[in-house]
Enzyme design. Sequence first.
Site: not given
Length: 512
Positions: A116, A235, A200, A292
């Site tokens: 990430k 999430h 973040e 993926r």
Amino acid sequence: MFKKILIANRGEIAVRILRACRELSIRSVAVFSDVDRKSLHVRLADEAYPIGPAPSRESYLSIDKIIGAARRAGCDAVHPGYGFLAENAALPRACADAGLTFIGPPAEAMEALGSKTAGRQIARRSGVPIVPGTNDPIENSSDAKALALDMGYPALLKAVAGGGGKGMRVVYSDAEFDAAFRDASSEAMNAFGDARLYLEKYLERPRHVEIQIFADSHGRVVSLGERECSVQRRHQKVIEEAPSPIVTPDLRKKMGDAAVRLARAGGYVNAGTVEFLVDAHLNFYFLEVNTRLQVEHPVTEQVTGLDLVKLQIAIAAGHRLPFAWESITPRGHAMEVRLYAEDPDNNFFPSPGKILSCHVPSGPGIRLDDGVYEGWTVPNDYDPLLSKLIAWGNSREETIARLRRALEEYTLTGIKTNAGRFRRILDEPDFLRGEIHTKWLDELLRRPRLASSSALEETQENRVADATAIVAALWQANQWGGNSATCASNTNPGQPSPWKLEGRHAQLDREP
């Protein structure tokens, strides 16, 4: 083309891949842990090999055991599915060392974009807008806390590896930071074997929109359009659809261009997904790349007419993409719900156990990707995803109507499922208008149910319970004697007549 592919996964995605292999006349090889010996993917595969005890670290996360099984079976390729080792660069490297083809991106592209933090760095260099946050993994919670305070709460801790809501925590203050950091890091290690986190800025009420990309080894990179994945619980995506209700042709092109630009910069090959957050003004921000196949890939298949798993296999075998981006336009509307073995009335706790009966929906526009069957025992050791129910229609309204009808037909007894929750979501005015965001479902589930809605759901559940009781009674009736005459002559007034039970069962079957 490959002759034999090992599927380094389990459950519905393993079944999905082996079915694609069968259509391509490729032999499929399954692997299984001790508790998965009787799983559907093991039954359907051409060959199956045990790889250890139930804990995933000793089975599905063991690269040595996966490669060993592929060698024993004489495979020439490995497909990782999603989850487990699908985004671990050590697997494609191990495949290369063993002379096997990895059906996915190169290890270098996986590290560049699948991480990430590295993905954020490439996005910034490529001119793709990003959410404010760190570009490198955080070493300790005290450093992260200082960054969060400087950036401003709320902040979001996220696992560097993997996805699916694992290793993710929203933090609203300094007081809860250390515990959130510890929990997220531990969860990331258990799920992906990598405890690293990054930070973040947490955006309030954004939409989650992602772009499906494909790239071949000959330099062609294409976008297959977007998927809306804003309906999430903690999430974790639970409903996905394509196309997005808010994406215009102009926004679709801008997001597609950004995704393709990012893939090119990262040297990407095979299937991938570039995820974005979209605000109320239709500004989009890069979130991450999933290197993926996605759980929600069927909705893209339904609106494009493409088989993404077959495309993955063909690209890994060196074939060129047979189409250009400009030739792909969405056709109709598709929606997917994820059916889990969990109890919504008990904080969505997993509900393992034996499936006593299973009736699956069908009819126009309905597809079910599943990995279960009647009589199978759902283990408590893995993600509780049972099936993915997908509906397609000419419009979003028709798709929702078909999905409602399919959910009414879906019946599974012996364990709890979350099917009833989807019936509630599909009736919500906000959802019907497409006015959703990533916290919408969490807010909905905190709202009290209307009495009439609760009564209706209870009535439906009671009908299922009645049907189960009748089936059980019929089974018991069949144990009373060796033939129908013996059963019919039973005159014990304490026992119900099996003929009456049979009639009631037949009437139940005729109900719409």
